[in-house]
Design a protein around this motif. Structure first.
Motif, PDB file in Angstrom:
ATOM      1  N   TYR A 112       0.850  -1.183   0.000  1.00  0.00           N
ATOM      2  CA  TYR A 112       0.000   0.000   0.000  1.00  0.00           C
ATOM      3  C   TYR A 112       0.889   1.237   0.000  1.00  0.00           C
ATOM      4  O   TYR A 112       2.049   1.194   0.431  1.00  0.00           O
ATOM      5  N   ARG A 113       0.290   2.328  -0.411  1.00  0.00           N
ATOM      6  CA  ARG A 113       0.992   3.598  -0.340  1.00  0.00           C
ATOM      7  C   ARG A 113       0.139   4.537   0.502  1.00  0.00           C
ATOM      8  O   ARG A 113      -1.089   4.585   0.339  1.00  0.00           O
ATOM      9  N   GLN A 114       0.785   5.288   1.373  1.00  0.00           N
ATOM     10  CA  GLN A 114       0.066   6.235   2.221  1.00  0.00           C
ATOM     11  C   GLN A 114       0.762   7.587   2.120  1.00  0.00           C
ATOM     12  O   GLN A 114       1.874   7.762   2.599  1.00  0.00           O
ATOM     13  N   SER A 115       0.077   8.541   1.489  1.00  0.00           N
ATOM     14  CA  SER A 115       0.614   9.890   1.388  1.00  0.00           C
ATOM     15  C   SER A 115       0.262  10.652   2.648  1.00  0.00           C
ATOM     16  O   SER A 115      -0.624  10.248   3.408  1.00  0.00           O
ATOM     17  N   LEU A 116       0.940  11.765   2.855  1.00  0.00           N
ATOM     18  CA  LEU A 116       0.783  12.541   4.082  1.00  0.00           C
ATOM     19  C   LEU A 116      -0.673  12.865   4.354  1.00  0.00           C
ATOM     20  O   LEU A 116      -1.353  13.449   3.517  1.00  0.00           O
ATOM     21  N   GLY A 117      -1.160  12.465   5.520  1.00  0.00           N
ATOM     22  CA  GLY A 117      -2.506  12.802   5.930  1.00  0.00           C
ATOM     23  C   GLY A 117      -3.606  12.126   5.136  1.00  0.00           C
ATOM     24  O   GLY A 117      -4.750  12.580   5.173  1.00  0.00           O
ATOM     25  N   GLN A 118      -3.274  11.061   4.429  1.00  0.00           N
ATOM     26  CA  GLN A 118      -4.283  10.391   3.623  1.00  0.00           C
ATOM     27  C   GLN A 118      -4.406   8.917   4.005  1.00  0.00           C
ATOM     28  O   GLN A 118      -3.677   8.411   4.860  1.00  0.00           O
TER      29      GLN A 118
ATOM     30  N   ASP B 289      -3.493  -9.324  -8.917  1.00  0.00           N
ATOM     31  CA  ASP B 289      -4.079  -7.997  -9.033  1.00  0.00           C
ATOM     32  C   ASP B 289      -2.988  -6.942  -8.950  1.00  0.00           C
ATOM     33  O   ASP B 289      -2.457  -6.681  -7.877  1.00  0.00           O
ATOM     34  N   LYS B 290      -2.684  -6.327 -10.089  1.00  0.00           N
ATOM     35  CA  LYS B 290      -1.691  -5.260 -10.141  1.00  0.00           C
ATOM     36  C   LYS B 290      -2.368  -3.929 -10.446  1.00  0.00           C
ATOM     37  O   LYS B 290      -1.713  -2.960 -10.827  1.00  0.00           O
ATOM     38  N   SER B 291      -3.677  -3.909 -10.276  1.00  0.00           N
ATOM     39  CA  SER B 291      -4.447  -2.767 -10.745  1.00  0.00           C
ATOM     40  C   SER B 291      -4.116  -1.471 -10.045  1.00  0.00           C
ATOM     41  O   SER B 291      -4.371  -0.394 -10.571  1.00  0.00           O
ATOM     42  N   GLY B 292      -3.545  -1.553  -8.843  1.00  0.00           N
ATOM     43  CA  GLY B 292      -3.264  -0.339  -8.097  1.00  0.00           C
ATOM     44  C   GLY B 292      -1.939   0.315  -8.417  1.00  0.00           C
ATOM     45  O   GLY B 292      -1.690   1.432  -7.954  1.00  0.00           O
ATOM     46  N   LEU B 293      -1.097  -0.336  -9.182  1.00  0.00           N
ATOM     47  CA  LEU B 293       0.201   0.271  -9.483  1.00  0.00           C
ATOM     48  C   LEU B 293      -0.030   1.556 -10.279  1.00  0.00           C
ATOM     49  O   LEU B 293      -0.686   1.531 -11.321  1.00  0.00           O
TER      50      LEU B 293
ATOM     51  N   SER C  26       1.791   3.531 -12.170  1.00  0.00           N
ATOM     52  CA  SER C  26       2.338   3.691 -13.523  1.00  0.00           C
ATOM     53  C   SER C  26       3.307   2.541 -13.785  1.00  0.00           C
ATOM     54  O   SER C  26       3.578   1.725 -12.906  1.00  0.00           O
ATOM     55  N   ASP C  27       3.806   2.507 -15.015  1.00  0.00           N
ATOM     56  CA  ASP C  27       4.748   1.425 -15.360  1.00  0.00           C
ATOM     57  C   ASP C  27       6.125   1.634 -14.744  1.00  0.00           C
ATOM     58  O   ASP C  27       7.023   0.819 -14.926  1.00  0.00           O
ATOM     59  N   ARG C  28       6.286   2.712 -13.994  1.00  0.00           N
ATOM     60  CA  ARG C  28       7.550   2.896 -13.270  1.00  0.00           C
ATOM     61  C   ARG C  28       7.586   2.020 -12.011  1.00  0.00           C
ATOM     62  O   ARG C  28       8.633   1.832 -11.419  1.00  0.00           O
ATOM     63  N   PHE C  29       6.403   1.557 -11.626  1.00  0.00           N
ATOM     64  CA  PHE C  29       6.281   0.740 -10.412  1.00  0.00           C
ATOM     65  C   PHE C  29       6.216  -0.744 -10.793  1.00  0.00           C
ATOM     66  O   PHE C  29       5.470  -1.127 -11.703  1.00  0.00           O
ATOM     67  N   SER C  30       6.976  -1.543 -10.077  1.00  0.00           N
ATOM     68  CA  SER C  30       6.905  -2.988 -10.270  1.00  0.00           C
ATOM     69  C   SER C  30       7.180  -3.665  -8.935  1.00  0.00           C
ATOM     70  O   SER C  30       7.755  -3.064  -8.018  1.00  0.00           O
ATOM     71  N   ALA C  31       6.761  -4.898  -8.827  1.00  0.00           N
ATOM     72  CA  ALA C  31       6.992  -5.641  -7.588  1.00  0.00           C
ATOM     73  C   ALA C  31       7.182  -7.104  -7.931  1.00  0.00           C
ATOM     74  O   ALA C  31       6.648  -7.598  -8.929  1.00  0.00           O
ATOM     75  N   GLU C  32       7.943  -7.760  -7.097  1.00  0.00           N
ATOM     76  CA  GLU C  32       8.105  -9.192  -7.247  1.00  0.00           C
ATOM     77  C   GLU C  32       8.192  -9.833  -5.868  1.00  0.00           C
ATOM     78  O   GLU C  32       8.472  -9.170  -4.860  1.00  0.00           O
ATOM     79  N   ARG C  33       7.920 -11.125  -5.883  1.00  0.00           N
ATOM     80  CA  ARG C  33       8.021 -11.901  -4.652  1.00  0.00           C
ATOM     81  C   ARG C  33       8.661 -13.226  -5.015  1.00  0.00           C
ATOM     82  O   ARG C  33       8.271 -13.864  -5.997  1.00  0.00           O
ATOM     83  N   THR C  34       9.618 -13.619  -4.228  1.00  0.00           N
ATOM     84  CA  THR C  34      10.351 -14.845  -4.509  1.00  0.00           C
ATOM     85  C   THR C  34      10.244 -15.810  -3.341  1.00  0.00           C
ATOM     86  O   THR C  34      10.225 -15.386  -2.165  1.00  0.00           O
TER      87      THR C  34
ATOM     88  N   LEU D 173       9.473  -3.942  -3.857  1.00  0.00           N
ATOM     89  CA  LEU D 173       8.737  -2.961  -4.658  1.00  0.00           C
ATOM     90  C   LEU D 173       9.781  -2.024  -5.247  1.00  0.00           C
ATOM     91  O   LEU D 173      10.568  -1.427  -4.500  1.00  0.00           O
ATOM     92  N   THR D 174       9.804  -1.933  -6.553  1.00  0.00           N
ATOM     93  CA  THR D 174      10.787  -1.095  -7.236  1.00  0.00           C
ATOM     94  C   THR D 174      10.093   0.080  -7.902  1.00  0.00           C
ATOM     95  O   THR D 174       9.068  -0.095  -8.569  1.00  0.00           O
TER      96      THR D 174
END
Lengths: 114, 112
Positions: A35-41, A56-60, A62-70, A77-78
Motif C-alpha cells: 500500500y501507499r500512504q501519502s501525508l494525511g491520507q 491484481d496489479k491494478s493499483g500500481l 504507472s509502469d515505473r512501479f513494479s513488484a516481485e516476490r520470490t 517494490l521497485t
C-alpha cells in the motif's frame, strides 16, 4: 514471533533515481500486500501477491512501479525514475491466506524524493 | 518540499467519554469489514472485524455496528483513553477475494 519487517525505514533519493523497497512477511503467510500512504491520507492499494504470483496489479500507479516476490516470502517494490509525487510511506502487509484474514502490517518505508 | 495532502477528519473526545467513528463504505457487494488503528509512525493494527451476516459485534471496549442498507459502519470505543489517540481506518472486502479497500481514515484525539 517476528512481525512484518520492512527496509529501509527511511529512504531519501533524488528525482530520477531508482529505489527498491523490501518487505519480509510473517513466516508462512501466503498473501502479501503493498500500500501507499501519502501525508494525511488513507491507504492506497498497490498490489497483492498470493504466493509468488500477483493476480491484481491494478493499483500500481504507472509502469515505473513494479513488484516481485520470490520463494513465497520476501517481496521487493521497485520504483524507477522516481518523481516527487512518489514521496509517501510504503506499507507492506501479510495475511495467512486471503483478504478475509487479518492483515499484519509492517512499520513502513518513508520515501522522500527530492 | 513535500506537498500537503488532504487533512483527515478529526474527532476530539474527552478522556473517559465514548467515541463513535463513522465510515461509509463503497461496494454493496462487500461482506467483510475491518477496523484498523494506526498510531503515529506505525503500520495499521487490526482492532475488530464483522461479517455481513451480523449487524453488531463487541470486543474489549470496542463495538462495531454495520448497517448494510445505507452502507455504513461505525466503531464505538467505550471510556476513551489517551492511548486510543490514533487514526482509525475502516476497510471492506468481498469474501473469497484478496483485495481489501481502505477508507480515508479518521483521526481520534483524546483530550486528557
Amino acid at each position: 514471533g517476528a512481525g512484518v519487517s520492512q527496509s529501509p525505514s527511511n529512504k531519501v533519493t533524488e528525482k530520477g533515481k531508482d529505489v527498491e523497497l523490501r518487505c519480509d512477511p510473517i513466516s508462512g503467510h501466503t498473501a502479501l500486500y503493498w500500500y501507499r500512504q501519502s501525508l494525511g491520507q488513507g491507504l492506497e492499494f498497490l498490489i497483492y501477491f498470493q504466493g509468488n504470483s500477483a493476480p491484481d496489479k491494478s493499483g500500481l500507479p504507472s509502469d515505473r512501479f513494479s513488484a516481485e516476490r520470490t520463494g513465497g516470502s520476501v517481496s521487493t517494490l521497485t520504483i524507477q525514475r522516481t518523481q516527487q509525487e512518489d514521496s509517501a510511506v510504503y506499507l507492506c502487509a501479510s495475511s495467512p491466506r486471503s483478504g478475509t484474514d487479518t492483515q499484519y502490517f509492517g512499520p513502513g518505508t518513508r520515501l522522500t524524493v527530492l | 518540499g513535500e506537498s500537503v495532502g488532504l487533512h483527515l477528519p478529526t474527532l476530539s473526545v474527552q478522556e473517559g467519554d465514548n467515541s463513535i467513528i463513522n465510515c461509509a463504505y463503497s461496494n454493496s457487494a462487500s461482506d467483510y469489514f475491518i477496523w484498523y488503528k494506526q498510531e503515529s509512525g506505525k503500520g495499521p493494527q487490526f482492532i475488530i472485524d464483522i461479517r455481513s451476516n451480523m449487524d453488531k459485534r463487541q470486543g474489549q471496549r470496542v463495538t462495531v455496528l454495520l448497517n448494510k442498507t445505507v452502507k455504513h459502519l461505525s466503531l464505538q470505543i467505550a471510556a476513551t483513553q489517551p492511548g486510543d489517540s490514533a487514526v482509525y481506518f475502516c476497510a471492506e472486502n468481498i469474501m473469497g477475494y484478496q483485495k481489501v479497500t481502505f477508507g480515508t481514515g479518521t483521526k481520534l484525539q483524546v483530550i486528557p
